[in-house]
Design a protein around this motif. Structure first.
Motif: not given
Length: 454
Positions: A109-116, A153-156, A159-165
């Motif tokens: 989708c070329a956007a910031l990953v959601y629930n990666p 598999i889900p990538s924790r 997800q942590s990096m997304v939360n920091v961003l």
């Protein structure tokens, strides 16, 4: 010079200095000081110091002023350096955020990953919902590198990096509607399985002579299916005089499969017939699809799960374009984890409990011209319907889903606000169902009034 010494000694040193000061003028004193200074400077002696000039006080003020100006200039330079350093830090921070956002961009989708999620084994990452849709649309490999993949598999860590961003730049967060739609498709923390590449469907046996029918699999002597046609089709390549012209229709005892469209022996044990469209299926070409199954166990064509139902335009057509009601339906199905096949089974059970059973569906000619081949003649229109193909099962599902939803709402498992919505007084003829405001006030009633009475 020796003669003058006694006379001067007699005067005394104090008297000589006093007499000299009294006789000399101030201008002469200054002249003598200047000569002494010049003599000292010219002699190169280091241990001598000149007396402070009368204007020393004024000179000290100028020195303090120059020092103060120098300190202020240095302070301004330090302030300028601090501002420049702060600007540089801001630019570096923005560059870091942009670079991190680019690395965390979903390849679909070329956007910031959601629930990666991460593809195994290639380690490419995507939004969980994007990966689900990729698999549902037939993807059997990584969407990025197209490499052979086995699981997701889900990538924790991501997800942590997304939360920091997002804490550094909250403007990059997805909109509430996007997050809600993605949550309907993929539940966070869920692992997925990528199906293996599908074997290509066998190409239909194209006759070398398109004017004549070719023998079906059961017409060949010693075929591996354990049954032979009592009236085999002659091979036009070896016996053209006895060949069967296709313009005369299907050969005796034969028909065309509703899925692979190859010739099929109607009486073969592997052959099945749909009691709704009256089309036969060979059970050989593609066993999972070339068959008509029992009424309640059949699969739907194109509606394997809720994701297919959400993406199908037919769903909205069943509700006359009432997107508000469809969204309420999707929320309900997601909350209670109801699958399209469960809905279909309940629709079939409800129809079988009604006096007219499937008659209204036949009256609307829902099962006509579904396949690329013509169906046979219904030998007994009043007989119970026991076999159905995937395509006819889908027609039953789409025909009954709205009335199923009305019955489901009346069970009281929805909110009071939804339960208390009145039926639209205009019924099916209402032209305002696509208006969101009107759709929020009332709901579209059942297509068939008697459907809600049983």
């Amino acid at each position: 010079m020796a003669a003058t010494l006694p006379s001067m000694a007699g005067l005394g040193v104090e008297n000589v200095e006093t007499a000299k000061l009294d006789s000399d003028s101030p201008s002469q004193i200054e002249q003598e000081e200047m000569e002494v200074n010049l003599h000292i400077e010219g002699s190169g002696k280091r241990g001598l110091k000149r007396r402070a000039s009368p204007s020393w006080g004024e000179g000290s003020s100028d020195s303090l002023s120059r020092k103060r100006l120098k300190d202020e200039h240095v302070g301004q330079e330090e302030s300028t350096d601090s501002s420049a350093s702060g600007l540089t830090d801001t630019m570096n921070r923005r560059t870091l955020i942009d670079d991190l956002a680019q690395e965390l961009e979903c390849g679909c989708c070329a956007a910031l990953v959601y629930n990666p999620v991460t593809i195994i084994p290639c380690q490419h990452s995507f939004c969980g919902s994007c990966c689900v849709l990729w698999i549902k649309n037939g993807g059997t490999s990584c969407p990025s590198c197209r490499g052979l993949s086995t699981s997701v598999i889900p990538s924790r860590a991501l997800q942590s990096m997304v939360n920091v961003l997002l804490r550094a730049d909250p403007s990059r967060i997805r909109t509430p509607s996007e997050r809600a739609q993605a949550d309907e498709i993929y539940r966070p923390g869920q692992s997925l399985r990528i199906p293996p590449p599908r074997e290509p469907s066998p190409e239909p046996t194209l006759p070398r002579n398109t004017d004549y029918a070719q023998p079906c699999p059961h017409c060949i002597p010693g075929n591996p299916f354990g049954w032979s046609c009592p009236s085999p089709i002659p091979d036009p390549e070896t016996n053209q005089d006895q060949g069967w012209l296709l313009e005369d229709g299907a050969p005796p005892g034969h028909g065309f499969c509703g899925h692979c469209e190859n010739l099929v022996a109607l009486r073969a044990p592997s052959t099945s017939r749909c009691d709704f469209c009256q089309v036969s299926f060979c059970g050989i070409g593609i066993p999972e699809r070339c068959y008509a199954s029992s009424l309640r166990s059949q699969h739907l064509n194109g509606f394997s799960d809720l994701g297919d139902l959400i993406q199908a335009a037919d769903t909205y057509e069943c509700f006359e374009g009432n997107a508000v009601e469809v969204d309420i339906l999707f929320d309900y199905l997601t909350e209670h984890r109801v699958t399209p096949k469960q809905i279909y089974q309940e629709i079939v059970q409800h129809i079988q409990n009604t006096p007219e059973q499937f008659t209204p569906l036949f009256d609307q000619e829902l099962f006509t011209d579904i396949h690329g081949v013509a169906g046979g003649i219904d030998p007994n229109p009043t007989a119970p319907r026991q076999k159905i193909c995937r395509w006819c099962a889908t027609e039953v599902f789409l025909w009954g889903i709205r009335d199923w939803w009305i019955r489901e709402r009346r069970k009281g498992r929805v909110s009071t606000a939804i339960l208390d919505k009145p039926d639209c007084t205009s019924g099916k003829s209402c032209r305002n169902q696509k208006d969101p405001d009107h759709a929020r006030e009332c709901t579209l009633p059942s297509l068939v009034p008697w459907m809600t009475l049983y």
